[in-house]
Design a protein around this motif. Structure first.
Motif, PDB file in Angstrom:
ATOM      1  N   VAL A 323       0.845  -1.197   0.000  1.00  0.00           N
ATOM      2  CA  VAL A 323       0.000   0.000   0.000  1.00  0.00           C
ATOM      3  C   VAL A 323       0.885   1.253   0.000  1.00  0.00           C
ATOM      4  O   VAL A 323       0.650   2.205  -0.756  1.00  0.00           O
ATOM      5  N   THR A 324       1.905   1.246   0.841  1.00  0.00           N
ATOM      6  CA  THR A 324       2.833   2.379   0.890  1.00  0.00           C
ATOM      7  C   THR A 324       3.583   2.523  -0.425  1.00  0.00           C
ATOM      8  O   THR A 324       3.750   3.638  -0.945  1.00  0.00           O
ATOM      9  N   TRP A 325       4.025   1.413  -0.993  1.00  0.00           N
ATOM     10  CA  TRP A 325       4.745   1.455  -2.268  1.00  0.00           C
ATOM     11  C   TRP A 325       3.873   2.051  -3.371  1.00  0.00           C
ATOM     12  O   TRP A 325       4.332   2.864  -4.181  1.00  0.00           O
ATOM     13  N   ASP A 326       2.589   1.693  -3.397  1.00  0.00           N
ATOM     14  CA  ASP A 326       1.681   2.192  -4.430  1.00  0.00           C
ATOM     15  C   ASP A 326       1.297   3.651  -4.203  1.00  0.00           C
ATOM     16  O   ASP A 326       1.267   4.448  -5.147  1.00  0.00           O
ATOM     17  N   LYS A 327       1.017   4.018  -2.955  1.00  0.00           N
ATOM     18  CA  LYS A 327       0.515   5.357  -2.674  1.00  0.00           C
ATOM     19  C   LYS A 327       1.624   6.401  -2.527  1.00  0.00           C
ATOM     20  O   LYS A 327       1.390   7.584  -2.786  1.00  0.00           O
ATOM     21  N   LEU A 328       2.799   5.976  -2.073  1.00  0.00           N
ATOM     22  CA  LEU A 328       3.884   6.932  -1.819  1.00  0.00           C
ATOM     23  C   LEU A 328       5.083   6.638  -2.711  1.00  0.00           C
ATOM     24  O   LEU A 328       6.227   6.719  -2.290  1.00  0.00           O
ATOM     25  N   ARG A 329       4.812   6.313  -3.972  1.00  0.00           N
ATOM     26  CA  ARG A 329       5.884   5.953  -4.901  1.00  0.00           C
ATOM     27  C   ARG A 329       6.890   7.091  -5.088  1.00  0.00           C
ATOM     28  O   ARG A 329       8.061   6.845  -5.373  1.00  0.00           O
ATOM     29  N   ASP A 330       6.440   8.335  -4.908  1.00  0.00           N
ATOM     30  CA  ASP A 330       7.358   9.468  -5.079  1.00  0.00           C
ATOM     31  C   ASP A 330       8.285   9.655  -3.884  1.00  0.00           C
ATOM     32  O   ASP A 330       9.154  10.533  -3.906  1.00  0.00           O
ATOM     33  N   MET A 332       9.372   6.487  -2.000  1.00  0.00           N
ATOM     34  CA  MET A 332       9.986   5.194  -1.733  1.00  0.00           C
ATOM     35  C   MET A 332      11.002   4.833  -2.822  1.00  0.00           C
ATOM     36  O   MET A 332      10.744   5.051  -4.003  1.00  0.00           O
ATOM     37  N   ASP A 333      12.129   4.253  -2.412  1.00  0.00           N
ATOM     38  CA  ASP A 333      13.191   3.899  -3.350  1.00  0.00           C
ATOM     39  C   ASP A 333      13.281   2.406  -3.640  1.00  0.00           C
ATOM     40  O   ASP A 333      13.632   2.021  -4.759  1.00  0.00           O
ATOM     41  N   CYS A 334      13.011   1.569  -2.654  1.00  0.00           N
ATOM     42  CA  CYS A 334      13.168   0.119  -2.819  1.00  0.00           C
ATOM     43  C   CYS A 334      11.958  -0.600  -2.238  1.00  0.00           C
ATOM     44  O   CYS A 334      11.502  -0.275  -1.129  1.00  0.00           O
ATOM     45  N   TYR A 335      11.456  -1.605  -2.955  1.00  0.00           N
ATOM     46  CA  TYR A 335      10.312  -2.394  -2.510  1.00  0.00           C
ATOM     47  C   TYR A 335      10.757  -3.812  -2.197  1.00  0.00           C
ATOM     48  O   TYR A 335      11.378  -4.475  -3.036  1.00  0.00           O
ATOM     49  N   VAL A 336      10.439  -4.277  -0.968  1.00  0.00           N
ATOM     50  CA  VAL A 336      10.809  -5.634  -0.578  1.00  0.00           C
ATOM     51  C   VAL A 336       9.585  -6.450  -0.150  1.00  0.00           C
ATOM     52  O   VAL A 336       9.726  -7.489   0.499  1.00  0.00           O
ATOM     53  N   GLY A 337       8.398  -5.997  -0.529  1.00  0.00           N
ATOM     54  CA  GLY A 337       7.200  -6.781  -0.288  1.00  0.00           C
ATOM     55  C   GLY A 337       7.183  -8.059  -1.101  1.00  0.00           C
ATOM     56  O   GLY A 337       6.325  -8.928  -0.895  1.00  0.00           O
ATOM     57  N   THR A 338       8.128  -8.166  -2.019  1.00  0.00           N
ATOM     58  CA  THR A 338       8.303  -9.391  -2.814  1.00  0.00           C
ATOM     59  C   THR A 338       8.524 -10.615  -1.933  1.00  0.00           C
ATOM     60  O   THR A 338       8.206 -11.727  -2.334  1.00  0.00           O
ATOM     61  N   ILE A 339       9.072 -10.394  -0.731  1.00  0.00           N
ATOM     62  CA  ILE A 339       9.288 -11.509   0.200  1.00  0.00           C
ATOM     63  C   ILE A 339       7.935 -12.079   0.633  1.00  0.00           C
ATOM     64  O   ILE A 339       7.702 -13.291   0.570  1.00  0.00           O
TER      65      ILE A 339
END
Length: 386
Positions: A323-330, A332-339
């Motif tokens: 949710v944070t990655w989608d809403k605050l993309r401007d 956030m630098d790295c996404y690790v929800g892939t885990i």
């Protein structure tokens, strides 16, 4: 394992090449900001300290300003003073100059006010940027990197994914001979015995416990319960119910490396490896402390999304919350929800974030740098304004 950095006269390596315009006192902030705003390649550091404080806090502010001025991400420094503050301008200037940097001084009361000070300061900063622009980065080993560790805007995903990933990346920096600095003593509370087991020696372990005791004493001295301040209302909405739960996630960013030493706020480490620095958890103060300690890049794990960067140290935002990655993309630098999604293992994500940190250290801009979300900083003090 290498990155591109700027090797300074004192042998330290920066990840950026700014001219720092540093205010020595809150009363000089407006002039400081105006100078840096008009000169491309200059960056301002402003704060709310420097005068009307207990001598212990004046000494801390002075040492923090020296640490900031000697941070290798700055090629040179313009100090902006009002002229009557408690911080002694010459003490800061002389200490920064000992690192081999050009240091200029601007005293508003001596120049005849803000307008004249801004005009002179802009010309000085322009000349300093011209000098700095002639410097080129070179290939440097990871052993020259100083990584700051921070988390904020915490929720349940942060302790499960973003912080452990940052811990793996920190371990890789340490294994390569570099340095990682762990702060946020408030978020050791309840888990300090676990963190103390990381200590290289019993003396270091006692140092960690002493910092926690001191932080708890500060909270008790106010005469009320710290709950509601820590964990914050946002932390509670994110699923964290106690400071112990928050701390269990927070210390995961320390990784598994042994803790080599314990330092005061803003104190530059004298050993490589993982070290602990006294500091609170709030962004303006800890980011400043990490920069004053010489950190040249900061890894910042966040669950709900914390946007703050720092004026001259890249702050890399890492989140495992989709949710944070989608809403605050401007921000956030790295996404690790892939885990959590099952498409990447924790060790693989840690290695990927380590590679990302090296890319940012080599000049890739963070979202905070791009957006300019870097201004609201302060220096941590513990006494009253008098």
């Amino acid at each position: 394992m290498e990155f591109k950095g700027y090797r300074r006269a004192d042998g330290r390596v920066g990840t950026r090449n700014y001219v720092g315009v540093l205010s020595t006192v809150v009363c000089a902030n407006e002039v400081t900001e105006r100078i840096a705003r008009e000169v491309h390649g200059a960056t301002a550091f402003m704060h709310h300290q420097g005068c009307g404080q207990m001598p212990t806090d004046t000494a801390r502010v002075t040492q923090a300003l020296i640490g900031l001025g000697t941070n290798p991400n700055l090629a040179s420094v313009l100090l902006v003073s009002l002229g009557c503050e408690s911080v002694v301008l010459e003490e800061v200037a002389n200490a920064v100059a000992q690192s081999g940097k050009r240091v200029e001084r601007l005293v508003i009361q001596e120049e005849g006010g803000a307008a004249r000070s801004v005009a002179k300061g802009e010309l000085l900063a322009q000349d300093m940027v011209r000098e700095a622009s002639s410097l080129s980065p070179s290939i440097c080993p990871v052993s020259d990197l100083v990584l700051g560790l921070k988390c904020g805007g915490s929720d349940t995903t942060q302790g499960l994914f973003a912080n452990p990933v940052l811990g793996i990346a920190s371990d890789m920096v340490v294994q390569a001979g570099g340095t990682s600095v762990l702060g946020e003593v408030t978020e050791f509370i309840g888990t300090e015995h676990i963190l103390a087991r990381h200590a290289r020696t019993p003396v270091v372990a006692q140092g960690i416990l002493r910092l926690v005791d001191r932080m708890e004493a500060r909270a008790k001295a106010v005469g009320c319960d710290m709950r509601g301040g820590q964990p914050t209302g946002g932390n509670i909405k994110g699923g964290l119910t106690t400071i112990e739960e928050k701390s269990l996630g927070a210390i995961a960013k320390a990784g598994t490396a042994p803790i080599e030493a314990v330092y005061e706020y803003g104190e530059r480490p004298r050993v490589n490896g993982l070290v602990v620095m006294d500091s609170p958890g709030r962004e303006p103060e800890i980011l400043t402390g990490l920069a004053a300690a010489g950190c040249t890049i900061i890894g910042f794990a966040t669950g709900r999304g914390a946007p703050q960067g720092f004026p001259f140290v890249p702050v890399v935002k890492i989140t495992g919350n989709i949710v944070t990655w989608d809403k605050l993309r401007d921000h956030m630098d790295c996404y690790v929800g892939t885990i959590m999604e099952g498409t990447e293992t924790l060790p693989a994500a840690g290695r990927r974030v380590f590679d990302e940190l090296l890319a940012f250290a080599s000049g890739r801009m963070t979202k905070a740098e791009i957006s300019g979300y870097t201004d609201s900083m302060d220096i941590y003090v513990t006494g009253p304004v008098i």
